[in-house]
Design a protein around this motif. Sequence first.
Motif, PDB file in Angstrom:
ATOM      1  N   ALA A 102       0.826  -1.213   0.000  1.00 43.74           N
ATOM      2  CA  ALA A 102       0.000   0.000   0.000  1.00 43.74           C
ATOM      3  C   ALA A 102       0.855   1.256   0.000  1.00 43.74           C
ATOM      4  N   ILE A 103       0.338   2.253  -0.658  1.00 43.39           N
ATOM      5  CA  ILE A 103       0.962   3.577  -0.670  1.00 43.39           C
ATOM      6  C   ILE A 103       0.486   4.359   0.541  1.00 43.39           C
ATOM      7  N   ALA A 104      -0.793   4.162   0.897  1.00 45.31           N
ATOM      8  CA  ALA A 104      -1.361   4.857   2.051  1.00 45.31           C
ATOM      9  C   ALA A 104      -2.609   4.136   2.537  1.00 45.31           C
ATOM     10  N   ASN A 105      -2.771   4.097   3.848  1.00 50.21           N
ATOM     11  CA  ASN A 105      -4.049   3.698   4.420  1.00 50.21           C
ATOM     12  C   ASN A 105      -4.971   4.897   4.289  1.00 50.21           C
ATOM     13  N   LEU A 106      -6.205   4.670   3.887  1.00 48.56           N
ATOM     14  CA  LEU A 106      -7.150   5.767   3.697  1.00 48.56           C
ATOM     15  C   LEU A 106      -8.164   5.858   4.821  1.00 48.56           C
ATOM     16  N   GLY A 107      -8.301   4.808   5.605  1.00 48.79           N
ATOM     17  CA  GLY A 107      -9.188   4.894   6.752  1.00 48.79           C
ATOM     18  C   GLY A 107      -9.760   3.565   7.168  1.00 48.79           C
ATOM     19  N   TRP A 108     -10.199   3.536   8.418  1.00 50.90           N
ATOM     20  CA  TRP A 108     -10.875   2.388   9.010  1.00 50.90           C
ATOM     21  C   TRP A 108     -12.301   2.829   9.320  1.00 50.90           C
ATOM     22  N   ASN A 109     -13.255   1.974   9.028  1.00 48.61           N
ATOM     23  CA  ASN A 109     -14.663   2.256   9.309  1.00 48.61           C
ATOM     24  C   ASN A 109     -15.290   1.075  10.018  1.00 48.61           C
ATOM     25  N   ASN A 110     -16.385   1.357  10.708  1.00 50.23           N
ATOM     26  CA  ASN A 110     -17.192   0.318  11.344  1.00 50.23           C
ATOM     27  C   ASN A 110     -16.373  -0.603  12.234  1.00 50.23           C
ATOM     28  N   ILE A 111     -15.509  -0.017  13.046  1.00 56.99           N
ATOM     29  CA  ILE A 111     -14.707  -0.814  13.975  1.00 56.99           C
ATOM     30  C   ILE A 111     -15.632  -1.297  15.091  1.00 56.99           C
ATOM     31  N   LYS A 112     -15.640  -2.617  15.301  1.00 59.92           N
ATOM     32  CA  LYS A 112     -16.506  -3.206  16.320  1.00 59.92           C
ATOM     33  C   LYS A 112     -15.701  -4.124  17.224  1.00 59.92           C
ATOM     34  N   LYS A 160     -14.118 -17.416  17.373  1.00 64.99           N
ATOM     35  CA  LYS A 160     -15.112 -16.390  17.709  1.00 64.99           C
ATOM     36  C   LYS A 160     -14.545 -15.044  17.294  1.00 64.99           C
ATOM     37  N   THR A 161     -15.348 -14.256  16.608  1.00 65.62           N
ATOM     38  CA  THR A 161     -14.895 -12.938  16.173  1.00 65.62           C
ATOM     39  C   THR A 161     -14.823 -12.003  17.376  1.00 65.62           C
ATOM     40  N   VAL A 162     -13.643 -11.434  17.606  1.00 65.26           N
ATOM     41  CA  VAL A 162     -13.435 -10.517  18.725  1.00 65.26           C
ATOM     42  C   VAL A 162     -13.414  -9.058  18.275  1.00 65.26           C
ATOM     43  N   LEU A 163     -13.139  -8.833  16.995  1.00 59.99           N
ATOM     44  CA  LEU A 163     -12.968  -7.480  16.474  1.00 59.99           C
ATOM     45  C   LEU A 163     -13.211  -7.516  14.976  1.00 59.99           C
ATOM     46  N   SER A 164     -13.821  -6.460  14.441  1.00 57.18           N
ATOM     47  CA  SER A 164     -13.956  -6.371  12.975  1.00 57.18           C
ATOM     48  C   SER A 164     -13.890  -4.916  12.555  1.00 57.18           C
ATOM     49  N   TRP A 165     -13.522  -4.714  11.290  1.00 56.23           N
ATOM     50  CA  TRP A 165     -13.503  -3.374  10.714  1.00 56.23           C
ATOM     51  C   TRP A 165     -13.479  -3.463   9.204  1.00 56.23           C
ATOM     52  N   GLU A 166     -13.711  -2.330   8.569  1.00 57.54           N
ATOM     53  CA  GLU A 166     -13.509  -2.163   7.131  1.00 57.54           C
ATOM     54  C   GLU A 166     -12.361  -1.180   6.971  1.00 57.54           C
ATOM     55  N   ARG A 167     -11.515  -1.452   5.997  1.00 56.14           N
ATOM     56  CA  ARG A 167     -10.346  -0.579   5.779  1.00 56.14           C
ATOM     57  C   ARG A 167     -10.147  -0.390   4.291  1.00 56.14           C
ATOM     58  N   SER A 168      -9.807   0.827   3.908  1.00 53.99           N
ATOM     59  CA  SER A 168      -9.482   1.143   2.514  1.00 53.99           C
ATOM     60  C   SER A 168      -8.041   1.603   2.443  1.00 53.99           C
ATOM     61  N   PHE A 169      -7.384   1.223   1.355  1.00 54.74           N
ATOM     62  CA  PHE A 169      -5.997   1.650   1.156  1.00 54.74           C
ATOM     63  C   PHE A 169      -5.739   1.881  -0.331  1.00 54.74           C
ATOM     64  N   LEU A 170      -4.795   2.758  -0.588  1.00 55.25           N
ATOM     65  CA  LEU A 170      -4.342   3.072  -1.939  1.00 55.25           C
ATOM     66  C   LEU A 170      -3.181   2.167  -2.262  1.00 55.25           C
ATOM     67  N   ILE A 171      -3.217   1.542  -3.445  1.00 49.12           N
ATOM     68  CA  ILE A 171      -2.194   0.555  -3.789  1.00 49.12           C
ATOM     69  C   ILE A 171      -1.890   0.633  -5.282  1.00 49.12           C
ATOM     70  N   SER A 172      -0.667   0.330  -5.652  1.00 48.94           N
ATOM     71  CA  SER A 172      -0.270   0.447  -7.053  1.00 48.94           C
ATOM     72  C   SER A 172      -0.710  -0.745  -7.878  1.00 48.94           C
ATOM     73  N   LEU A 173      -0.881  -0.504  -9.154  1.00 47.29           N
ATOM     74  CA  LEU A 173      -1.128  -1.566 -10.128  1.00 47.29           C
ATOM     75  C   LEU A 173       0.196  -2.262 -10.402  1.00 47.29           C
ATOM     76  N   LYS A 174       0.155  -3.427 -11.017  1.00 50.75           N
ATOM     77  CA  LYS A 174       1.387  -4.146 -11.347  1.00 50.75           C
ATOM     78  C   LYS A 174       2.166  -3.366 -12.379  1.00 50.75           C
ATOM     79  N   THR A 175       3.466  -3.477 -12.266  1.00 51.92           N
ATOM     80  CA  THR A 175       4.357  -2.932 -13.302  1.00 51.92           C
ATOM     81  C   THR A 175       5.215  -4.084 -13.802  1.00 51.92           C
ATOM     82  N   ASP A 176       5.921  -3.851 -14.840  1.00 47.40           N
ATOM     83  CA  ASP A 176       6.772  -4.910 -15.415  1.00 47.40           C
ATOM     84  C   ASP A 176       8.184  -4.900 -14.864  1.00 47.40           C
ATOM     85  N   ASP A 177       8.363  -4.362 -13.634  1.00 45.48           N
ATOM     86  CA  ASP A 177       9.717  -4.252 -13.071  1.00 45.48           C
ATOM     87  C   ASP A 177      10.362  -5.556 -12.807  1.00 45.48           C
TER      88      ASP A 177
END
Length: 169
Positions: A98-108, A152-169
């Motif tokens: 990832a280039i940057a985390n954009l945020g966490w939502n609905n943290i439970k 058992k689920t103890v924690l959940s969230w939604e997260r968005s992040f910015l990420i690069s496409l593949k390159t031919d490097d």
Amino acid sequence: MTDKPLSLLKKIGHQHYQESHGLHYDDFTVGDIYEHRPGRTITEADNTWQSLINLNTHPLHIDHAYAATTAFGKPLVSSLVTFSIIGGLSLASTSARAIANLGWNNIKLLKPVFIGDTLYARSTVMAKRPSATRPGEGIVTIQTHGLNQHQKTVLSWERSFLISLKTDD
């Protein structure tokens, strides 16, 4: 999960590969589920040190005598500790590139976590789209669940992040 190969190894010579850390935008498919392994058993040191680093000095997390008088009867692992460990467990196969985390939502916070519990993480790709302003990059949204040793689920969230496409490097 799709049958397409993921970019985890890069061939750099005959029978010679370089390990890659994380995925590119192109590797994500909405609906894919990633089981993050290995798990992580929470120790007394994890809870005490991280609670103090975060300046979370609530006695429920760091004072055994006080915690014994509560409904839990023992120290409760700080939610900041749990959040950090689940985030770390999910990093390698989601946002290591990832280039940057954009945020966490609905943290439970769904169940208490105690010293000695083992945590695992599972992430589902919820959405992805090319960036409108950054060519060669995209935004991926995942939902992550932290599970204990009893699944058992103890924690959940939604997260968005910015990420690069593949390159031919």
